[in-house]
Design a protein around this motif. Structure first.
Motif, short mmCIF file in Angstrom:
data_model
loop_
_atom_site.label_atom_id
_atom_site.label_comp_id
_atom_site.label_asym_id
_atom_site.label_seq_id
_atom_site.Cartn_x
_atom_site.Cartn_y
_atom_site.Cartn_z
N ILE A 64 38.30 -15.97 106.04
CA ILE A 64 39.46 -16.06 106.16
C ILE A 64 39.09 -17.20 104.59
CG2 ILE A 64 41.14 -18.48 106.03
CD1 ILE A 64 40.28 -17.26 109.99
N ALA A 65 38.40 -17.85 104.00
CA ALA A 65 38.22 -18.23 102.98
C ALA A 65 38.52 -18.20 101.88
CB ALA A 65 37.43 -19.69 103.27
N LEU A 66 37.76 -16.72 101.90
CA LEU A 66 38.24 -15.58 100.62
C LEU A 66 39.82 -14.77 100.50
CD1 LEU A 66 34.76 -13.85 100.74
CD2 LEU A 66 35.61 -15.49 98.74
N ALA A 67 40.12 -14.62 101.82
CA ALA A 67 41.24 -14.16 101.64
C ALA A 67 42.20 -15.86 101.19
CB ALA A 67 41.79 -13.83 103.32
N ARG A 68 42.16 -16.58 101.94
CA ARG A 68 42.57 -17.94 101.20
C ARG A 68 42.68 -18.35 99.41
NH1 ARG A 68 41.90 -22.19 105.44
NH2 ARG A 68 43.51 -21.26 106.57
N GLN A 69 41.85 -17.50 98.95
CA GLN A 69 41.78 -18.10 97.22
C GLN A 69 42.39 -16.45 96.64
OE1 GLN A 69 37.40 -18.06 96.78
NE2 GLN A 69 37.82 -20.76 97.15
N LEU A 70 42.44 -14.92 97.16
CA LEU A 70 42.35 -13.86 96.65
C LEU A 70 43.70 -13.99 96.75
CD1 LEU A 70 39.24 -11.47 97.44
CD2 LEU A 70 40.16 -12.76 96.10
N ALA A 71 44.13 -14.26 97.69
CA ALA A 71 45.71 -14.02 98.20
C ALA A 71 46.25 -15.26 98.85
CB ALA A 71 46.07 -12.50 99.20
N PRO A 72 46.99 -16.42 97.69
CA PRO A 72 46.93 -17.17 98.20
C PRO A 72 48.11 -17.50 99.57
CG PRO A 72 47.23 -17.58 96.46
CD PRO A 72 46.19 -16.20 96.69
N ARG A 73 49.60 -16.65 98.81
CA ARG A 73 51.23 -16.20 99.03
C ARG A 73 51.04 -15.95 100.24
NH1 ARG A 73 54.61 -13.64 94.91
NH2 ARG A 73 53.18 -13.13 93.89
N LEU A 74 49.90 -15.17 100.19
CA LEU A 74 49.48 -14.58 102.13
C LEU A 74 49.46 -14.76 103.28
CD1 LEU A 74 49.58 -11.21 103.19
CD2 LEU A 74 47.69 -11.05 102.53
N MET A 75 48.48 -15.77 102.62
CA MET A 75 47.66 -17.08 103.40
C MET A 75 47.97 -18.30 103.40
SD MET A 75 44.90 -15.25 105.10
CE MET A 75 44.82 -16.23 106.17
N ASN A 76 49.56 -18.63 102.94
CA ASN A 76 50.30 -19.70 102.79
C ASN A 76 50.95 -20.01 104.36
OD1 ASN A 76 51.95 -21.36 101.59
ND2 ASN A 76 53.12 -20.25 101.07
N ALA A 77 50.09 -20.91 104.80
CA ALA A 77 50.33 -21.63 106.83
C ALA A 77 52.54 -21.93 106.15
CB ALA A 77 50.11 -22.66 106.71
N SER A 78 52.85 -22.62 105.57
CA SER A 78 54.26 -22.96 105.36
C SER A 78 55.45 -21.54 104.90
CB SER A 78 54.60 -24.07 103.85
OG SER A 78 54.39 -22.83 103.09
N GLY A 79 56.19 -21.44 105.52
CA GLY A 79 56.88 -20.51 105.48
C GLY A 79 58.50 -20.23 104.33
N HIS A 80 57.46 -21.06 103.28
CA HIS A 80 58.47 -21.12 102.05
C HIS A 80 58.42 -20.12 101.06
CE1 HIS A 80 59.81 -23.94 98.03
NE2 HIS A 80 61.08 -24.19 99.43
N SER A 81 59.22 -19.39 100.42
CA SER A 81 58.82 -18.04 100.52
C SER A 81 59.41 -18.01 98.50
CB SER A 81 60.06 -17.22 100.27
OG SER A 81 60.20 -16.27 99.31
N VAL A 82 58.93 -17.80 97.05
CA VAL A 82 58.37 -18.09 96.35
C VAL A 82 59.98 -17.58 95.56
CG1 VAL A 82 57.33 -17.71 93.96
CG2 VAL A 82 56.92 -18.73 95.84
#
Length: 94
Positions: A64-82
């Motif tokens: 999970i920690a590696l996924a957050r670093q490699l794909a921060p938008r994929l693991m973003n908890a808020s529903g806010h879209s760039v």
């Protein structure tokens, strides 16, 4: 890239799992003599499963920690879209 930090409690669980797997390996090869209830084949298989189960939480935390670093938008908890923000910035009143 920064290496992920694993909590100390998960590291202790992983170390206990490794120790249990090592003990099961040594008992299986009859290098270490265990007390009678732990010397059966069923108990050794149980130690193997318990050792792997103790190592799983640290593995999940690391993935999970590696996924957050490699794909921060994929693991973003808020529903806010760039993408929505970009549309708002590029929107012009014509």
């Amino acid at each position: 890239m920064r290496s992920p930090v694993i909590p100390r409690s998960l590291l202790l669980l992983e170390a206990a799992g490794m120790a249990l797997l090592a003990l099961a390996f040594l008992a299986l090869n009859q290098i270490v003599a265990l007390p009678a209830p732990l010397d059966s084949g069923t108990a050794i298989v149980g130690m193997i499963f318990a050792g792997v189960a103790l190592m799983l939480p640290a593995t999940v935390a690391l993935v999970i920690a590696l996924a957050r670093q490699l794909a921060p938008r994929l693991m973003n908890a808020s529903g806010h879209s760039v993408h929505q923000d970009k549309e708002k910035r590029d929107d012009a009143d014509h």
